[in-house]
Design a protein around this motif. Structure first.
Motif, PDB file in Angstrom:
ATOM      1  N   GLU A 105      13.210  50.549 -69.450  1.00 59.30           N
ATOM      2  CA  GLU A 105      12.913  51.056 -68.270  1.00 59.30           C
ATOM      3  C   GLU A 105      14.024  52.312 -68.005  1.00 59.30           C
ATOM      4  OE1 GLU A 105      13.738  49.391 -63.748  1.00 59.30           O
ATOM      5  OE2 GLU A 105      13.549  48.007 -64.996  1.00 59.30           O
ATOM      6  N   PRO A 106      13.397  53.282 -68.316  1.00 60.87           N
ATOM      7  CA  PRO A 106      14.045  54.725 -68.002  1.00 60.87           C
ATOM      8  C   PRO A 106      13.583  54.986 -66.847  1.00 60.87           C
ATOM      9  CG  PRO A 106      12.128  55.030 -69.438  1.00 60.87           C
ATOM     10  CD  PRO A 106      11.884  53.580 -69.347  1.00 60.87           C
ATOM     11  N   ASP A 107      14.422  55.754 -66.216  1.00 58.61           N
ATOM     12  CA  ASP A 107      14.105  56.686 -64.944  1.00 58.61           C
ATOM     13  C   ASP A 107      12.894  57.707 -65.234  1.00 58.61           C
ATOM     14  OD1 ASP A 107      13.922  58.291 -62.747  1.00 58.61           O
ATOM     15  OD2 ASP A 107      16.393  58.148 -62.597  1.00 58.61           O
ATOM     16  N   ALA A 108      11.787  57.333 -64.295  1.00 56.58           N
ATOM     17  CA  ALA A 108      10.539  58.208 -64.249  1.00 56.58           C
ATOM     18  C   ALA A 108      10.606  59.414 -63.484  1.00 56.58           C
ATOM     19  CB  ALA A 108       9.348  57.380 -64.286  1.00 56.58           C
ATOM     20  N   SER A 109      11.540  59.679 -62.708  1.00 52.82           N
ATOM     21  CA  SER A 109      11.350  60.299 -61.622  1.00 52.82           C
ATOM     22  C   SER A 109      11.867  61.906 -61.969  1.00 52.82           C
ATOM     23  CB  SER A 109      12.367  60.267 -60.524  1.00 52.82           C
ATOM     24  OG  SER A 109      13.624  60.188 -60.718  1.00 52.82           O
ATOM     25  N   SER A 110      12.438  62.240 -63.104  1.00 56.11           N
ATOM     26  CA  SER A 110      12.751  63.507 -63.635  1.00 56.11           C
ATOM     27  C   SER A 110      11.952  63.997 -64.504  1.00 56.11           C
ATOM     28  CB  SER A 110      14.400  63.264 -63.839  1.00 56.11           C
ATOM     29  OG  SER A 110      15.209  63.161 -62.717  1.00 56.11           O
ATOM     30  N   PHE A 111      11.073  63.442 -64.898  1.00 54.41           N
ATOM     31  CA  PHE A 111       9.953  63.886 -65.990  1.00 54.41           C
ATOM     32  C   PHE A 111       8.908  64.301 -65.251  1.00 54.41           C
ATOM     33  CE2 PHE A 111      12.070  60.510 -68.520  1.00 54.41           C
ATOM     34  CZ  PHE A 111      12.570  61.381 -69.614  1.00 54.41           C
ATOM     35  N   PRO A 112       8.021  65.513 -65.973  1.00 49.56           N
ATOM     36  CA  PRO A 112       7.009  66.036 -65.244  1.00 49.56           C
ATOM     37  C   PRO A 112       5.906  64.985 -65.053  1.00 49.56           C
ATOM     38  CG  PRO A 112       7.371  67.340 -67.115  1.00 49.56           C
ATOM     39  CD  PRO A 112       8.534  66.101 -67.171  1.00 49.56           C
ATOM     40  N   SER A 113       5.328  64.811 -63.823  1.00 48.96           N
ATOM     41  CA  SER A 113       4.251  64.023 -63.419  1.00 48.96           C
ATOM     42  C   SER A 113       3.296  64.510 -62.783  1.00 48.96           C
ATOM     43  CB  SER A 113       5.012  62.952 -62.519  1.00 48.96           C
ATOM     44  OG  SER A 113       5.178  63.319 -61.096  1.00 48.96           O
TER      45      SER A 113
END
Length: 699
Positions: A105-113
């Motif tokens: 469960e990594p943080d997904a908010s700081s990767f390009p989406s």
């Protein structure tokens, strides 16, 4: 003492041999079933694998594990957790569960989406890909994983790649069964990505802001010598380069990466590494690892590995050739011509399916390799043009012509080559030449897609290629599924004839570098998408959306997110390059020009003081030239800053990208022309950065 290469190879990989030795027999069989057939992995199997994986990792010095994934950044990502778990009384145990193996469960908010996730929606998941083996690097167990958001959208490159492989497998097996080959249960696509790169001295690299921030030189006059002597390609490896390549091979072999070929490339300081083919998702993982290891090993040798597509102006840039084929579970290469009529029918069906796929989705293939860096390379006399076409060679082209015209084809006899020296062995000539100007060339038992840039992930083009070929095979199956067995041969012939007639425009065996071909390609109705902003809008064309959504490669939001991310990346890349160039010109080069002018004026003044009537016309002329260049640089610098600000403030992302491409890049070219001329007039003692001569010939 020489290392035992067979023992070294794969020594840091949790491969099939290790699994067979470490796992209970029933658990091993269950895991193999999952890997081979894509069946669901039960938790008890995952727990068993986790225990074995942890024990093996600890035996090999690992203290941590990480779910290793490929977000949409062209890089990999990892978050490290230790195996330690408190056991009471201040003690710990080394623990790793099946649940920890299969899900992270990594943080997904700081990767390009691309708009899939808001900043506050941070939760993301990684899921173990059991088809790509775990490995140990830097005392950490690396577990290859897919990456998705809390709501299930794919945020990575592995997930759509695996989907495309499943899709092609399904459609290929279906058509094989229709052709009477019922023993085939599964097919895999395989890839062997050749990797080009530059090596430069680390000390010199650290003196170049453009290389540090952008990966390429934004200014730089040509060295007195470039690649015109054609003496670097396949030339003798210099000791420093050879030592680097030797260490690189060993590091890659430990990780089970089958590095096979290494040599000097065309440009000075340029080299290439090529691996043996592997299953596509494993090959993609291996290539990402290869790029990382290349940089790390270079650092040990006081070198820097440059993977930009065009690090230096005036010499060749670097690409990555994607050698692609389809292999059955019985070991048959579907792109290998057979020895029996049935095998040749099968080969022709798959060959023509690829031709149809490339013609129907040439725009998507071009988009799959589109980037700011690759735009500098495509279309130059070093890389394929931006027009996608297929090279088949004379014999296969004749085969398809015979099919189209209902003619009998008589195979060319094998030609034994006699090159005139009696001591040299005779050998059989290949039935096709190699066409290095072709973007998509048949090379015997595979297709070589040569448009990829050296820094890009090979996932993107293989997602498109797999899916496009799957769609062609699906259409073939629909056309043949009701045909009785006794009429199948005629139906297949008619299908091949119809497809060749419709899609032969994509076949071109000539020189792709000529202006004549670009005109002919336009007459044929082929795309010529020169730049990334030209290409990207086609990603959301109706036919392309239907292809990718109908085969469940992307959902519609996932598809639009990729479009947004590619545009964002293009805009950000050119913005960084513009700002870096402005800083170098303003803070480094113009002050250096002023310093040199001061030295010249001082010299002239001293000469006049000693000999009043002495001529200083040389100094005066040089001062005039440098003054004019300095003023021109100031003028163009002001224009660059202004146009960059306007492009950056433009709200519409596509319009912003077009402004950067048409205006900002033009400004940079104009500014560079004055900067490079000034560089030729400055002595090395004043020049604020190492010139091309040092960068390209110091290693």
């Amino acid at each position: 003492m020489e290392k035992n290469i067979p023992e070294l190879y794969g020594s840091l990989v949790f491969n099939d041999r290790i699994m067979r030795n470490k796992l209970p027999k029933d658990m091993y069989k269950a895991l193999r079933k999952t890997i081979q057939n894509g069946t669901h992995l039960e938790l008890d199997v995952a727990n068993s694998v986790a225990v074995a994986m942890k024990e093996w990792a600890i035996e090999n010095g690992a203290t941590h594990y990480t779910h290793w994934f490929q977000p949409m950044t062209n890089f990999t990502a990892e978050k490290h957790d230790s195996f330690i778990s408190p056991a009471g009384d201040g003690q710990i145990i080394m623990d790793f569960s099946g649940k920890e193996l299969v899900k992270g469960e990594p943080d997904a908010s700081s990767f390009p989406s691309g708009g899939l996730r808001a900043t506050f929606e941070a939760r993301g998941y990684t899921a173990w890909d059991p088809t790509s083996p775990a490995f140990i690097k830097d005392r950490t167990l690396y577990i290859p994983t897919a990456f998705c958001s809390y709501s299930g959208e794919a945020l990575d490159k592995k997930t759509p790649l695996l989907r495309s492989m499943d899709t092609l497998n399904r459609e290929a097996v279906k058509i094989l069964h229709l052709l009477g080959n019922n023993e085939i249960k599964h097919i895999n696509t395989t890839v062997g990505p050749e990797q080009e790169y530059f090596l430069v001295d680390k000390n010199l690299y650290n003196q170049r802001k453009d290389l540090i921030f952008c990966g390429r030189t934004l200014i730089g006059a040509p060295a007195p010598k470039g690649q015109e002597m054609e003496d670097h390609y396949f030339g003798t490896l210099k000791p420093r380069v050879s030592a680097y390549m030797h260490d690189l091979d060993e590091e890659l072999w430990k990780l089970g990466i089958p590095a096979k070929t290494k040599h000097n490339e065309v440009a000075p300081a340029q080299h290439e590494l090529a691996p043996v083919f592997d299953t596509t998702n494993v090959a993609v993982d291996h290539n990402q690892l290869t790029m990382e290891i290349m940089k790390k090993v270079a650092d040990r040798h006081d070198l820097v590995c440059l993977l930009h597509e065009k690090p230096f102006e005036g010499i060749n840039g670097s690409g990555k050739h994607n050698n692609w084929s389809m292999i059955t579970d019985t070991g048959v290469n579907l792109l290998d011509p057979g020895k029996t009529p049935a095998e040749n029918t099968q080969f022709l069906v798959f060959l023509v399916a690829v031709i149809k796929a490339v013609d129907d989705y040439a725009d998507l293939l071009r988009i799959s390799v589109a980037s700011a860096g690759n735009d500098h390379r495509l279309g130059a006399n070093e890389a394929p043009p931006a027009v996608v076409s297929i090279f088949l060679g004379d014999e296969l082209t004749d085969v398809l012509r015979a099919i189209e015209n209902d003619e009998y084809f008589s195979s060319h006899d094998s030609v034994q080559m006699d090159i005139g020296a009696k001591v040299l062995p005779h050998f059989i000539k290949d039935t096709t030449d190699r066409n290095r100007t072709s973007p998509f060339a048949f090379t015997g038992n595979k297709f070589e897609f040569r448009m990829l840039g050296s820094s890009s992930s090979v996932a993107n083009p293989n997602i498109i290629l797999n899916t496009a070929v799957a769609e062609a095979l699906h259409q073939f199956s629909e056309q043949l599924k009701e045909v009785p067995a006794d009429r199948m041969e005629t139906a297949v012939h008619n299908l091949l004839k119809e497809t060749v007639t419709e899609h032969k425009r994509i076949i071109f065996n000539g020189n792709g570098y000529t202006d004549e071909w670009l005109k002919e390609a336009a007459d044929r109705g082929l795309y010529n998408l020169v730049s990334t902003p030209d290409a990207l809008p086609h990603f959301t064309d109706t036919k392309n959306k239907e292809l990718l959504i109908s085969h469940k490669i992307f959902t519609e939001p996932e598809l639009y997110s990729r479009y947004e991310i590619k545009l964002e990346n293009y805009v950000k890349t050119l913005h960084i390059e513009s700002c870096t160039m402005a800083e170098i010109i303003q803070k480094d080069l113009i002050p250096a020009v002023c310093t040199y002018m001061e030295q010249i004026a001082h010299t002239a003044s001293l000469k006049k003081a000693v000999v009043p009537d002495i001529s200083v016309s040389g100094e005066a002329e040089l001062l005039k030239k440098l003054t004019a260049l300095s003023e021109n640089m100031m003028t163009e610098l002001s224009a660059l800053k202004s146009d960059t600000a306007r492009a950056q403030e433009t709200a519409d992302l596509l319009e912003s990208a077009r402004m950067y491409q048409k205006t900002v890049l033009t400004d940079m070219d104009k500014l560079r022309s004055f900067a490079d001329e000034a560089e030729t007039l400055l002595p090395e003692t004043v020049l604020p950065y190492p010139a091309y001569g040092k960068l390209l010939f110091s290693v």
